[in-house]
Design a protein around this motif. Structure first.
Motif, PDB file in Angstrom:
ATOM      1  N   MET A  70       3.706  89.449 -58.378  1.00  0.00           N
ATOM      2  CA  MET A  70       4.994  88.469 -58.278  1.00  0.00           C
ATOM      3  C   MET A  70       6.481  88.734 -57.967  1.00  0.00           C
ATOM      4  O   MET A  70       6.722  88.083 -57.509  1.00  0.00           O
ATOM      5  N   CYS A  71       6.443  90.374 -57.763  1.00  0.00           N
ATOM      6  CA  CYS A  71       7.663  91.206 -58.153  1.00  0.00           C
ATOM      7  C   CYS A  71       8.037  90.553 -55.998  1.00  0.00           C
ATOM      8  O   CYS A  71       8.810  89.987 -55.817  1.00  0.00           O
ATOM      9  N   VAL A  72       7.044  90.760 -55.240  1.00  0.00           N
ATOM     10  CA  VAL A  72       7.378  90.137 -53.863  1.00  0.00           C
ATOM     11  C   VAL A  72       7.165  89.185 -53.659  1.00  0.00           C
ATOM     12  O   VAL A  72       8.079  88.647 -52.999  1.00  0.00           O
ATOM     13  N   VAL A  73       7.092  87.939 -54.608  1.00  0.00           N
ATOM     14  CA  VAL A  73       7.013  86.288 -54.252  1.00  0.00           C
ATOM     15  C   VAL A  73       9.173  85.795 -54.746  1.00  0.00           C
ATOM     16  O   VAL A  73       9.022  85.255 -54.005  1.00  0.00           O
ATOM     17  N   LEU A  74       9.287  86.800 -55.745  1.00  0.00           N
ATOM     18  CA  LEU A  74      10.422  86.411 -56.046  1.00  0.00           C
ATOM     19  C   LEU A  74      11.492  87.158 -55.462  1.00  0.00           C
ATOM     20  O   LEU A  74      12.505  86.512 -55.330  1.00  0.00           O
ATOM     21  N   ALA A  75      11.275  88.118 -54.877  1.00  0.00           N
ATOM     22  CA  ALA A  75      11.969  89.073 -53.615  1.00  0.00           C
ATOM     23  C   ALA A  75      12.423  87.755 -52.653  1.00  0.00           C
ATOM     24  O   ALA A  75      13.346  87.866 -52.516  1.00  0.00           O
ATOM     25  N   ASP A  76      10.960  87.695 -51.766  1.00  0.00           N
ATOM     26  CA  ASP A  76      11.359  86.855 -50.789  1.00  0.00           C
ATOM     27  C   ASP A  76      12.101  85.681 -51.450  1.00  0.00           C
ATOM     28  O   ASP A  76      12.468  84.619 -50.509  1.00  0.00           O
ATOM     29  N   ARG A  77      11.910  84.479 -52.537  1.00  0.00           N
ATOM     30  CA  ARG A  77      12.474  83.889 -52.525  1.00  0.00           C
ATOM     31  C   ARG A  77      14.029  83.802 -52.841  1.00  0.00           C
ATOM     32  O   ARG A  77      15.243  83.331 -52.209  1.00  0.00           O
ATOM     33  N   MET A  78      14.296  85.124 -53.764  1.00  0.00           N
ATOM     34  CA  MET A  78      15.584  85.312 -53.739  1.00  0.00           C
ATOM     35  C   MET A  78      16.583  85.607 -52.012  1.00  0.00           C
ATOM     36  O   MET A  78      17.518  84.936 -52.255  1.00  0.00           O
ATOM     37  N   ASP A  79      15.591  86.093 -51.636  1.00  0.00           N
ATOM     38  CA  ASP A  79      16.383  86.414 -49.986  1.00  0.00           C
ATOM     39  C   ASP A  79      16.296  85.124 -49.241  1.00  0.00           C
ATOM     40  O   ASP A  79      17.339  85.137 -49.169  1.00  0.00           O
ATOM     41  N   LYS A  80      15.914  84.408 -49.958  1.00  0.00           N
ATOM     42  CA  LYS A  80      16.146  82.907 -49.274  1.00  0.00           C
ATOM     43  C   LYS A  80      17.258  82.217 -49.373  1.00  0.00           C
ATOM     44  O   LYS A  80      17.260  81.114 -48.761  1.00  0.00           O
ATOM     45  N   GLU A  81      17.875  82.513 -51.147  1.00  0.00           N
ATOM     46  CA  GLU A  81      18.923  81.742 -51.295  1.00  0.00           C
ATOM     47  C   GLU A  81      19.716  82.630 -50.850  1.00  0.00           C
ATOM     48  O   GLU A  81      21.001  81.622 -51.010  1.00  0.00           O
ATOM     49  N   VAL A  82      19.791  83.740 -50.549  1.00  0.00           N
ATOM     50  CA  VAL A  82      21.293  84.149 -50.115  1.00  0.00           C
ATOM     51  C   VAL A  82      21.069  83.476 -48.901  1.00  0.00           C
ATOM     52  O   VAL A  82      22.224  83.991 -48.232  1.00  0.00           O
ATOM     53  N   HIS A  83      19.893  83.760 -47.924  1.00  0.00           N
ATOM     54  CA  HIS A  83      20.337  84.232 -46.674  1.00  0.00           C
ATOM     55  C   HIS A  83      20.673  82.046 -45.670  1.00  0.00           C
ATOM     56  O   HIS A  83      20.147  81.556 -45.048  1.00  0.00           O
TER      57      HIS A  83
END
Length: 306
Positions: free
Chosen positions: A293-306
């Motif tokens: 779960m954390c892996v997926v949410l970290a990936d989506r947070m990174d895409k929001e930032v960049h």
């Protein structure tokens, strides 16, 4: 849109491996989880803690940790501080507690949020996957804020809404839970519900809706008068987010999964990335699920930032 824990698992295989700061992986159950998550391609662990203890449990679990970065640290707060510093400086997109009390993790997160000037209130989001309901249900806050007032609950709502937006829900529904009484005045938790409902309607929390219900009776049946049979209960009435009145209530409710047909998975959503906080009683397969779960949410947070 992420509707189930399996959705997280499937996407973690695609988005991993992510670098993970692992805080004190010094017990067998947690080290098994780290091993399994690495073998599944979810994570690349950075192991922080007592070297002898980490090497000892790695040997017991037949896990060769020689290939991974290891950072020796003594003292639970020092271990926690280092791991969360790595998260907030961007060295790792995820952190996870191992054999270390969660209070140390919360303290480290609060300090790092203060240094970052994010203004973010730390809170725990605990998901339940419940058969018959077509989305994950989150209880919050289940770990940090002991007796939150309306202002603190507003921040707790923002955190949970942020997570559901990351999951692909454009307008999550929220129930602010409260008891009610007919004599003696309105409960503080019910007054909080009234304040938060107005704030949500004004757009203070982003796109979301606080429903006209503060109890499960109202959520499912529209009020006490509607309770003719439990057979009437329909899962589609369940909101996405349930805001609990206090930490005691949230912690007790979310742990009921031990004897209910529900699966629990928790995290802290910080301003820099998710923190995995498995309970002492969690088995390795459940911890692996939380890491996915954390892996997926970290990936989506990174895409929001960049």
């Amino acid at each position: 849109m992420i509707r189930s824990l399996e959705d997280f698992t499937r996407q973690a295989r695609e988005k991993g491996p992510k670098k993970l700061a692992v805080l004190a992986p010094e017990d067998e159950e947690f080290m098994r989880a780290v091993k399994a998550a690495w073998e599944m391609g979810y994570i690349e662990p950075v192991l922080i803690g007592d070297m002898k203890k980490m090497e000892g449990v790695a040997e017991k679990t037949a896990f060769d940790i020689s290939r991974f970065q290891k950072i020796p640290r003594e003292g639970q707060q020092a271990i926690s501080d280092l791991g969360l510093r790595m998260l907030f400086t961007g060295e790792t997109p995820i952190a996870s507690k191992g054999q270390i009390p969660t209070s140390y993790i919360y303290r480290s997160i609060i300090r790092e949020e203060a240094k970052a000037g994010s203004g973010m209130t730390v809170s725990v989001v605990t998901f339940w996957e419940i058969p018959g309901i077509d989305h994950l249900v989150a209880f919050t806050d289940t770990g940090v804020n002991i007796q939150p007032d309306a202002a603190a609950k507003a921040e707790i709502v923002k955190n949970a809404v942020f997570v559901y937006h990351l999951m692909g829900f454009p307008n999550p529904k929220i129930a602010v839970l409260s008891g009610q009484r007919e004599v003696g005045g309105t409960l503080a938790s019910y007054r909080d519900y009234e304040v938060l409902k107005k704030a949500a309607a004004a757009g203070d929390f982003g796109a979301c809706e606080i429903v006209d219900a503060t109890s499960f009776t109202e959520i499912f049946l529209g009020g006490r008068d509607g309770l003719a049979s439990y057979d009437q209960i329909q899962g589609e009435g369940m909101p996405h987010i349930l805001v609990v009145p206090c930490l005691d209530t949230g912690n007790v409710i979310c742990k009921l999964d031990f004897f209910l047909d529900a699966t629990r998975s928790s995290l802290v959503a910080t301003s820099r990335g998710p923190v995995c906080i498995p309970a002492r009683s969690d088995f390795s397969d459940n911890i692996v699920q939380q890491l996915a779960m954390c892996v997926v949410l970290a990936d989506r947070m990174d895409k929001e930032v960049h």
